[in-house]
Write a protein that holds these residues in place. Structure first.
Motif, mmCIF file in Angstrom:
data_model
loop_
_atom_site.group_PDB
_atom_site.id
_atom_site.type_symbol
_atom_site.label_atom_id
_atom_site.label_comp_id
_atom_site.label_asym_id
_atom_site.label_seq_id
_atom_site.Cartn_x
_atom_site.Cartn_y
_atom_site.Cartn_z
ATOM 1 N N HIS A 38 -17.908 8.561 15.784
ATOM 2 C CA HIS A 38 -18.511 7.469 16.544
ATOM 3 C C HIS A 38 -19.208 6.469 15.633
ATOM 4 N N LYS A 39 -19.854 6.968 14.581
ATOM 5 C CA LYS A 39 -20.564 6.085 13.651
ATOM 6 C C LYS A 39 -19.595 5.081 13.021
ATOM 7 N N GLN A 40 -18.381 5.536 12.751
ATOM 8 C CA GLN A 40 -17.415 4.666 12.079
ATOM 9 C C GLN A 40 -16.662 3.743 13.045
ATOM 10 N N VAL A 41 -16.253 4.264 14.204
ATOM 11 C CA VAL A 41 -15.364 3.456 15.064
ATOM 12 C C VAL A 41 -15.851 3.324 16.511
ATOM 13 N N GLY A 42 -17.076 3.780 16.794
ATOM 14 C CA GLY A 42 -17.601 3.621 18.141
ATOM 15 C C GLY A 42 -17.685 2.148 18.525
ATOM 16 N N GLY A 43 -17.194 1.813 19.719
ATOM 17 C CA GLY A 43 -17.260 0.439 20.207
ATOM 18 C C GLY A 43 -16.178 -0.486 19.686
ATOM 19 N N VAL A 44 -15.302 0.013 18.814
ATOM 20 C CA VAL A 44 -14.232 -0.835 18.257
ATOM 21 C C VAL A 44 -13.113 -0.982 19.291
ATOM 22 N N ASP A 45 -12.700 -2.205 19.534
ATOM 23 C CA ASP A 45 -11.566 -2.461 20.430
ATOM 24 C C ASP A 45 -10.292 -2.513 19.606
ATOM 25 N N ILE A 46 -9.273 -1.809 20.075
ATOM 26 C CA ILE A 46 -8.035 -1.705 19.297
ATOM 27 C C ILE A 46 -6.856 -2.249 20.104
#
Length: 486
Positions: free
Chosen positions: A131-139
Motif C-alpha cells: 500500500h505504501k508504494q502503490v496505494g491510491g494509484v490509478d492504473i
C-alpha cells in the motif's frame, strides 16, 4: 494395453466406473489399441527428445544447487467437451472479475474490510501488500490482473473446484503450446478426424491484452511499445519468458537494458534510447526497483516505481497482486464474488481451514493424518504436508511449525484428485492430474482454450508440480460430435 488399467476409487478422466471409456474418449481409446507396443515406445521417446532438442527446460533448485530439466511429457491428452468447457470459462471470468475488484478496492477505499467481509489483518499483515508504494494509484483499465493462472482439480464426482489462484507471475503458458506442437508432430493420427480448438490465435489475444494497457501519459501519436522484463537466463522459467516474448513480437529485456529519465522509462538500443510504455514483468515485486523495494536488487530498474505512479508506464501484472492470491486469502474469494458481483460462485473452492482460528487449528492438529497442510507463502509443492502419505516424523515436524506460526499455514481435506491414464516405462497406469487455466485480461477477458494439464507421474503421488517430478499433458477442448478436421 489398457485391459489391465484399474480405475479404483477416483474419478477417471478417460474410463468410467463400468470400465468402458467415456463418450468423448471412445475414439482415442480405439486408436490407442491400433498402436503396437513398439510403436508406442518409439513415439514416447520421440516426444521426449523433441522437448530436449528445442531446449524446453526449467530449473529445479535444491540444497545441492540447481539442475536443468526437460518437462516430462505424457501423450494421453486430457479431453474436455466444449459444453463442460463453457462452464469453466464462465467460472474463470467471474473469479477474475471479483479478484480484480478486490485488488482495486484494497489499494483504494477498502470497502470490503469496512463491511466486515475480509479481516483487515489478513491484508495489513500480508507480505505482498504494498500500500505504501502503490496505494491510491490509478492504473490503465483499472485492471490489476493482466494474466492469471488458475489451478483447477476435479473431485471424486468429476466436478471442478478451484485449488489455487496465481495472480503475480503465473508460468507455464509456453508449455501449453509446446505440448500441442509435440502432439501434432509425434501423434498426427490423433488430429485427423476430430474438431479440437486450436491455439493459433492465442498469441494475438495475449499481445492484444498487453498493448491495451496504455499508460495515461503515453505519446498518443505513437503505437505503444511493450517489453517483457526477465530476471535473466538463470531464472527457472527463463524458457517461458523467451518463448512468450518471441511469439508476441516484443523485446525481451533485463533490468540493465532499461533506464528511467525524468520519470519516463527508456530501453537502451544501438540507435539510442527508445521509450517504453508497457512492461510485462516476470520479476517479483521486491526486485523491481531498488529505490522503492529491496535496495540490493540488481534485477530491477531504479526510478521505475515513480514512473509507474505518475502514469508514464504500465506494469503487468500489477504491483501488489500477491495480497489477493496467497493461500490464506483464497478462502475469501467466494465471499468476494458475492460481495462485488452479487452472484454465487460458478466453480467452488476446496474447503479450507484457517489455523489462526484456535478451534480450526485444534481440529487440524488432531487430524493431520487426513489433511493437506500448505504454507500460505510457498509455491511449487514446497513446505507442504500430505498427511495420509507422510511419515509420523513429518507430521510431527508440521505440528511444531503450525503451533509456532499458525497464521503461516492453512489446511485442506485430502481431495480424491481425479486421475487419467499416463504412458510411461512401456505401460499405462493411472496418475493424478490438475489443470492450470490461463485467463487474459485487457479491454475484454479471454480464457485460453484448454490450458496446462499437469500430471503426477510418480505412481500414487498427489504432487503435480514439475519441480517435484510432475509432467505435462496436452489439453483438448473437443467440439460436440467433433468429426471435422482440427
Amino acid at each position: 494395453m489398457l485391459t489391465n488399467y484399474k480405475v479404483g476409487e477416483f474419478f477417471d478422466e478417460m474410463i468410467g466406473k463400468s470400465g468402458e471409456p467415456r463418450n468423448h474418449y471412445q475414439w482415442f481409446y480405439q486408436l490407442v489399441h491400433q498402436f503396437s507396443e513398439q510403436e508406442l515406445k518409439e513415439k514416447h521417446e520421440t516426444a521426449q527428445l523433441s522437448f530436449l532438442r528445442q531446449g524446453i527446460t526449467f530449473t529445479v533448485y535444491n540444497h545441492t544447487g540447481s539442475t536443468e530439466r526437460t518437462m516430462p511429457f505424457d501423450f494421453v491428452p486430457i479431453i474436455i467437451p466444449d459444453t463442460k468447457w463453457e462452464k469453466v470459462k464462465k467460472g474463470m471470468k467471474q473469479r477474475m472479475s471479483a479478484l480484480n475488484h478486490f485488488l482495486s478496492d484494497v489499494y483504494h477505499d477498502q470497502n470490503i474490510v469496512k463491511d466486515g467481509i475480509v479481516p483487515a489483518e489478513l491484508i495489513e499483515q500480508n507480505p505482498y501488500y504494498y500500500h505504501k508504494q502503490v496505494g491510491g494509484v490509478d492504473i490503465p483499465l483499472d485492471n490489476h490482473i493482466f494474466l492469471a493462472g488458475i489451478d483447477l482439480i476435479k473431485d471424486e464426482n468429476g466436478d471442478y473446484r478451484v485449488l489455487e489462484d496465481n495472480l503475480r507471475n503465473p508460468s507455464g503458458m509456453s508449455y501449453v503450446f509446446q505440448n500441442r506442437y509435440v502432439m501434432r508432430q509425434v501423434y498426427p493420427e490423433l488430429f485427423f478426424q476430430h474438431s479440437i480448438e486450436t491455439l493459433e490465435q492465442q498469441f494475438s489475444e495475449l499481445h492484444q491484452a498487453v498493448i491495451s494497457h496504455v499508460p495515461k501519459n503515453a505519446n498518443p501519436s505513437k503505437p505503444p511499445a511493450a517489453v517483457l522484463l526477465t530476471p535473466g537466463m538463470y531464472n527457472s522459467a527463463y524458457y517461458d519468458h523467451v518463448f512468450l516474448a518471441q511469439q508476441m513480437g516484443i523485446e525481451l529485456v533485463e533490468g540493465r537494458d532499461l533506464i528511467v529519465k525524468d520519470d519516463i522509462v527508456y530501453m537502451k538500443t544501438i540507435r539510442g534510447l527508445k521509450r517504453v510504455d508497457i512492461i510485462y514483468r516476470r520479476i517479483d515485486d521486491d526486485f523491481l526497483d531498488p529505490e522503492a523495494f529491496r535496495p540490493d536488487s540488481a534485477l530491477g530498474v531504479s526510478g521505475l516505481l515513480n514512473a509507474y505512479r505518475k502514469g508514464n508506464v504500465s506494469i503487468l501484472n500489477g504491483i501488489g497482486n500477491g495480497v489477493a492470491d496467497d493461500k490464506a486469502m483464497y478462502a475469501y474469494v467466494p465471499d468476494m464474488i458475492r460481495y462485488y458481483l452479487d452472484e454465487e460462485p460458478i466453480i467452488p473452492n476446496v474447503e479450507t481451514y484457517f489455523l489462526r482460528d484456535p478451534e480450526q487449528m485444534e481440529y487440524v492438529l488432531e487430524h493431520l493424518d487426513k489433511l493437506v497442510v500448505k504454507n500460505v507463502g510457498a509455491s511449487g509443492g514446497y513446505d507442504m504436508l500430505i498427511g495420509p502419505h507422510a511419515e509420523e516424523s513429518e507430521r510431527e515436524l508440521f505440528r511444531k511449525k503450525i503451533i509456532e506460526s499458525p497464521s503461516q499455514y492453512i489446511a485442506q481435506p485430502t481431495i480424491k484428485l481425479s486421475r487419467a491414464p499416463a504412458y510411461q516405462d512401456g505401460k499405462f497406469y493411472p496418475c493424478h492430474v490438475d489443470l492450470r487455466v490461463f485467463v487474459m485480461n485487457g479491454e475484454t477477458t479471454h480464457v485460453m482454450p484448454g490450458g496446462l494439464s499437469r500430471v503426477a507421474l510418480k505412481e500414487g503421488s498427489l504432487v503435480v508440480n514439475s519441480s517435484q517430478g510432475g509432467g505435462g499433458k496436452d489439453t483438448w477442448i473437443l467440439a460436440e460430435g467433433g468429426q471435422a478436421n482440427a
